[in-house]
Design a protein around this motif. Structure first.
Motif, PDB file in Angstrom:
ATOM      1  N   PRO A  35      17.743 -34.979 -18.942  1.00 53.60           N
ATOM      2  CA  PRO A  35      18.173 -34.378 -17.666  1.00 53.60           C
ATOM      3  C   PRO A  35      19.178 -33.260 -17.891  1.00 53.60           C
ATOM      4  CG  PRO A  35      19.322 -36.447 -18.037  1.00 53.60           C
ATOM      5  CD  PRO A  35      18.306 -36.327 -19.150  1.00 53.60           C
ATOM      6  N   HIS A  36      19.282 -32.369 -16.928  1.00 45.31           N
ATOM      7  CA  HIS A  36      20.334 -31.357 -16.964  1.00 45.31           C
ATOM      8  C   HIS A  36      21.672 -32.040 -16.736  1.00 45.31           C
ATOM      9  CE1 HIS A  36      17.638 -28.069 -17.309  1.00 45.31           C
ATOM     10  NE2 HIS A  36      17.082 -28.227 -16.129  1.00 45.31           N
ATOM     11  N   GLN A  37      22.612 -31.731 -17.615  1.00 52.40           N
ATOM     12  CA  GLN A  37      23.905 -32.388 -17.553  1.00 52.40           C
ATOM     13  C   GLN A  37      24.955 -31.471 -16.941  1.00 52.40           C
ATOM     14  OE1 GLN A  37      24.416 -33.583 -21.709  1.00 52.40           O
ATOM     15  NE2 GLN A  37      23.687 -35.628 -21.217  1.00 52.40           N
ATOM     16  N   ASP A  38      25.872 -32.075 -16.226  1.00 52.82           N
ATOM     17  CA  ASP A  38      26.989 -31.338 -15.640  1.00 52.82           C
ATOM     18  C   ASP A  38      28.084 -31.138 -16.694  1.00 52.82           C
ATOM     19  OD1 ASP A  38      26.352 -31.043 -12.757  1.00 52.82           O
ATOM     20  OD2 ASP A  38      26.180 -33.224 -12.868  1.00 52.82           O
ATOM     21  N   THR A 385      20.558 -39.879 -25.403  1.00 53.32           N
ATOM     22  CA  THR A 385      20.148 -39.200 -24.176  1.00 53.32           C
ATOM     23  C   THR A 385      19.102 -39.980 -23.402  1.00 53.32           C
ATOM     24  OG1 THR A 385      20.619 -37.064 -25.204  1.00 53.32           O
ATOM     25  CG2 THR A 385      19.242 -37.053 -23.236  1.00 53.32           C
ATOM     26  N   LEU A 386      18.129 -40.548 -24.103  1.00 58.82           N
ATOM     27  CA  LEU A 386      17.002 -41.180 -23.413  1.00 58.82           C
ATOM     28  C   LEU A 386      17.120 -42.696 -23.287  1.00 58.82           C
ATOM     29  CD1 LEU A 386      13.991 -39.152 -24.867  1.00 58.82           C
ATOM     30  CD2 LEU A 386      15.396 -38.677 -22.855  1.00 58.82           C
ATOM     31  N   VAL A 387      17.815 -43.353 -24.225  1.00 62.26           N
ATOM     32  CA  VAL A 387      17.872 -44.814 -24.215  1.00 62.26           C
ATOM     33  C   VAL A 387      19.215 -45.341 -23.718  1.00 62.26           C
ATOM     34  CG1 VAL A 387      17.582 -46.901 -25.619  1.00 62.26           C
ATOM     35  CG2 VAL A 387      16.246 -44.848 -26.144  1.00 62.26           C
ATOM     36  N   PHE A 388      20.295 -44.667 -24.110  1.00 65.47           N
ATOM     37  CA  PHE A 388      21.625 -45.112 -23.703  1.00 65.47           C
ATOM     38  C   PHE A 388      22.372 -43.971 -23.010  1.00 65.47           C
ATOM     39  CE2 PHE A 388      20.577 -47.507 -27.606  1.00 65.47           C
ATOM     40  CZ  PHE A 388      20.554 -48.796 -27.071  1.00 65.47           C
ATOM     41  N   PRO A 389      21.875 -43.513 -21.854  1.00 63.86           N
ATOM     42  CA  PRO A 389      22.515 -42.355 -21.201  1.00 63.86           C
ATOM     43  C   PRO A 389      23.959 -42.613 -20.808  1.00 63.86           C
ATOM     44  CG  PRO A 389      20.967 -43.450 -19.723  1.00 63.86           C
ATOM     45  CD  PRO A 389      20.742 -44.039 -21.079  1.00 63.86           C
ATOM     46  N   GLN A 390      24.332 -43.893 -20.649  1.00 61.87           N
ATOM     47  CA  GLN A 390      25.718 -44.199 -20.293  1.00 61.87           C
ATOM     48  C   GLN A 390      26.681 -43.833 -21.407  1.00 61.87           C
ATOM     49  OE1 GLN A 390      23.333 -46.357 -20.846  1.00 61.87           O
ATOM     50  NE2 GLN A 390      24.030 -48.067 -22.103  1.00 61.87           N
ATOM     51  N   SER A 396      24.590 -36.831 -15.596  1.00 61.09           N
ATOM     52  CA  SER A 396      23.629 -36.115 -14.783  1.00 61.09           C
ATOM     53  C   SER A 396      23.328 -36.943 -13.542  1.00 61.09           C
ATOM     54  CB  SER A 396      22.331 -35.863 -15.562  1.00 61.09           C
ATOM     55  OG  SER A 396      21.345 -35.301 -14.720  1.00 61.09           O
ATOM     56  N   GLU A 397      23.043 -36.263 -12.461  1.00 62.13           N
ATOM     57  CA  GLU A 397      22.773 -36.929 -11.188  1.00 62.13           C
ATOM     58  C   GLU A 397      21.280 -37.146 -10.945  1.00 62.13           C
ATOM     59  OE1 GLU A 397      25.455 -38.042  -9.354  1.00 62.13           O
ATOM     60  OE2 GLU A 397      26.397 -37.332 -11.214  1.00 62.13           O
ATOM     61  N   ARG A 398      20.457 -36.956 -11.942  1.00 64.89           N
ATOM     62  CA  ARG A 398      19.009 -37.051 -11.734  1.00 64.89           C
ATOM     63  C   ARG A 398      18.601 -38.422 -11.206  1.00 64.89           C
ATOM     64  NH1 ARG A 398      14.921 -36.021 -16.686  1.00 64.89           N
ATOM     65  NH2 ARG A 398      15.777 -38.035 -17.344  1.00 64.89           N
ATOM     66  N   ALA A 399      19.097 -39.495 -11.816  1.00 62.63           N
ATOM     67  CA  ALA A 399      18.704 -40.842 -11.396  1.00 62.63           C
ATOM     68  C   ALA A 399      19.161 -41.127  -9.971  1.00 62.63           C
ATOM     69  CB  ALA A 399      19.273 -41.869 -12.368  1.00 62.63           C
TER      70      ALA A 399
END
Length: 498
Positions: A35-38, A385-390, A396-399
């Motif tokens: 996702p695009h990150q802030d 980025t894909l498995v542990f985004p936390q 990112s606000e995508r979710a």
């Protein structure tokens, strides 16, 4: 007789190719799915999306009707073109940035191949791709990669013009400068011209440089490609040139207390921090540069001055951007990027030369461990980025936005209470609103349709009770605000009875 070029060794070369291919594959996966990150990448992605939506390709917009004066538009033109072709998604906004990165790799490979060997060209491109800073910027929606394309084309064009007496490469030098001017402004000239002037001064090649480079027609070409946009931007939004030239190119770098930034905040840093960013951004391949001082002064000097002083040219290209930003009090981690192609070329050149010096130089700048570490770092970036985004350093606000669109009905609204999130605007196609006022939030509750509010749990608890009890928690998202939904009348009655 000079020994034949046998470096990199076949096994080393195959390992480099395989490692680089895996790193490129990882970057393509992240290009599509990350996702695009802030704040930075999401901001430029949203500016590009607005460019397509409003059909205003002259003035980038920080918000609807609010001009974005901080940077020229080339990177945003590239992302907007991708969005127009492929939609407002990660692939569309990043693909042309990635193509520009491939062009940089091709230029680096061409220079190394012409100077040393085809194997050296492959090695140089592989090294550059494996550097963490280039890996990230190669598909990030920001201004840095287009600037790098401009400066790399300019430096390669100047070198090939003198080496091959090619007017075409001479014009490529000025086209590269024009790309830089449209990507990040006069900074491109500051990065590219001093190394060229320094090399000319030290080697005393004034006459050759003066007669080989098409200075008059080249400068006219550079101005014809870049100046029209600057004129149009000033006409559209008067005051742009004053803010952009003085604010963004003086105060930003040399005044840590600068308060004039319209779009963020100054990044105060201690002088010399650029070297820390350089080491981190080029690790572990930067260790290969140790070959140069380990050779000894006389040997290093001889190597730099041979073959039309290509080693000196690369060293000046590498050192100057870092030296320029060394006293700066406002730097960020991407600033060493213009130096990385030269670093990759230096390492490839030193590795090639090492083969002709036999046991005199045992340190291997292409040691497989370097590639292994680079691949491991890329794999970590993919996993986080894909498995542990936390665990990602930026959110990112995508979710959250996707959750809103899953739950909402026609007429419902999403508002962010607190700091502005550019990724929420990008993923909501500009419909997500933002406020820091509890009164505005309360007024939104009285409008038709349900209100969904994104805010941190602590911000929710600080709301007045009359507003607070009208929301229900809908979902929590790692590293981002939680999503609250306006309560229904039945839920109000249930709270009152309790």
């Amino acid at each position: 007789m000079t020994p034949p070029a046998i470096l990199p060794k076949r096994n080393t070369l195959h390992f480099l190719i395989g490692t680089a291919a895996l790193i490129v594959a990882i970057r393509i996966v992240l290009l599509i799915f990350a996702p695009h990150q802030d704040p930075s990448e999401a901001r430029y992605a949203e500016i590009s999306r607005k460019m397509v939506e409003t059909h205003n390709w002259i003035t980038p917009q920080h918000d609807y009707g609010v001009p974005f004066w901080a940077k020229p538009p080339l990177s945003m033109w590239m992302s907007a073109t991708g969005i127009r072709m492929f939609g407002a998604n990660e692939f569309g906004s990043r693909i042309f940035i990635f193509i520009a990165a491939i062009a940089v790799l091709a230029l680096v490979a061409k220079m190394a191949s012409r100077e040393w060997s085809r194997q050296s060209g492959i090695a140089a491109a592989s090294i550059l791709m494996g550097m963490p800073l280039f890996f990230y910027c190669s598909a990030a929606v920001m201004t840095d990669l287009p600037l790098l394309l401009g400066t790399t084309l300019a430096m390669a064009g100047f070198h090939f013009c003198l080496k091959n007496q090619s007017k075409g490469w001479g014009y490529a030098f000025f086209i590269g400068l024009a790309i830089g001017l449209l990507a990040k402004g006069p900074l491109a000239l500051v990065i590219a011209l001093p190394p060229v002037a320094g090399w000319t001064l030290i080697t005393r090649n004034w006459r050759k440089v003066g007669t080989s480079i098409p200075w008059i027609t080249g400068i006219l070409l550079m101005l014809a490609l870049s100046v029209p946009w600057y004129v149009a931007a000033e006409i559209r939004t008067p005051g742009f040139l004053n803010y952009f030239i003085l604010g963004e190119h003086w105060h930003r770098f040399f005044d840590s207390s600068w308060k004039g930034d319209l779009y963020g905040k100054a990044h105060a840093a201690s002088p010399g921090m650029i070297w820390v960013f350089l080491i981190a951004g080029s690790f572990p391949w930067c260790l290969g540069l140790l070959t140069l001082p380990l050779r000894g002064w006389k040997s290093s000097k001889a190597w730099m001055m041979e073959n039309q002083a290509i080693g000196l040219y690369l060293l000046l290209w590498f050192v100057w951007p870092i030296a320029f930003f060394t006293p700066a009090k406002n730097v960020i981690a991407t600033y060493p990027l213009p130096a990385l192609p030269a670093a990759a070329l230096l390492i490839a050149g030193l590795a090639h030369r090492r083969q002709t010096e036999a046991p005199a130089m045992r340190f291997d700048p292409l040691h497989p461990a370097f590639g292994s570490i680079g691949l491991a770092l890329a794999a970590v970036a993919l996993t986080v980025t894909l498995v542990f985004p936390q665990k990602s350093p930026k959110g990112s606000e995508r979710a959250l936005v996707r959750c809103f669109f899953t739950e909402c009905e026609p007429g419902d609204r999403l508002i962010y209470y607190g700091h502005r999130k550019y990724s929420s605007e990008f993923y909501s196609a500009g419909t997500a609103a933002n406020t820091r006022s509890a009164d505005t939030l309360e007024a939104q509750l009285d409008l038709p349709g349900k209100l969904y509010a994104a805010m941190t749990p602590s911000a929710y608890l600080r709301l007045p009770y009359g507003i607070q009890h009208r929301f229900r928690l809908l979902g929590s998202f790692a590293g981002t605000p939680s999503l609250y939904r306006e309560s229904s009348p039945d839920e109000h009655l249930e709270v009152s009875s309790n």
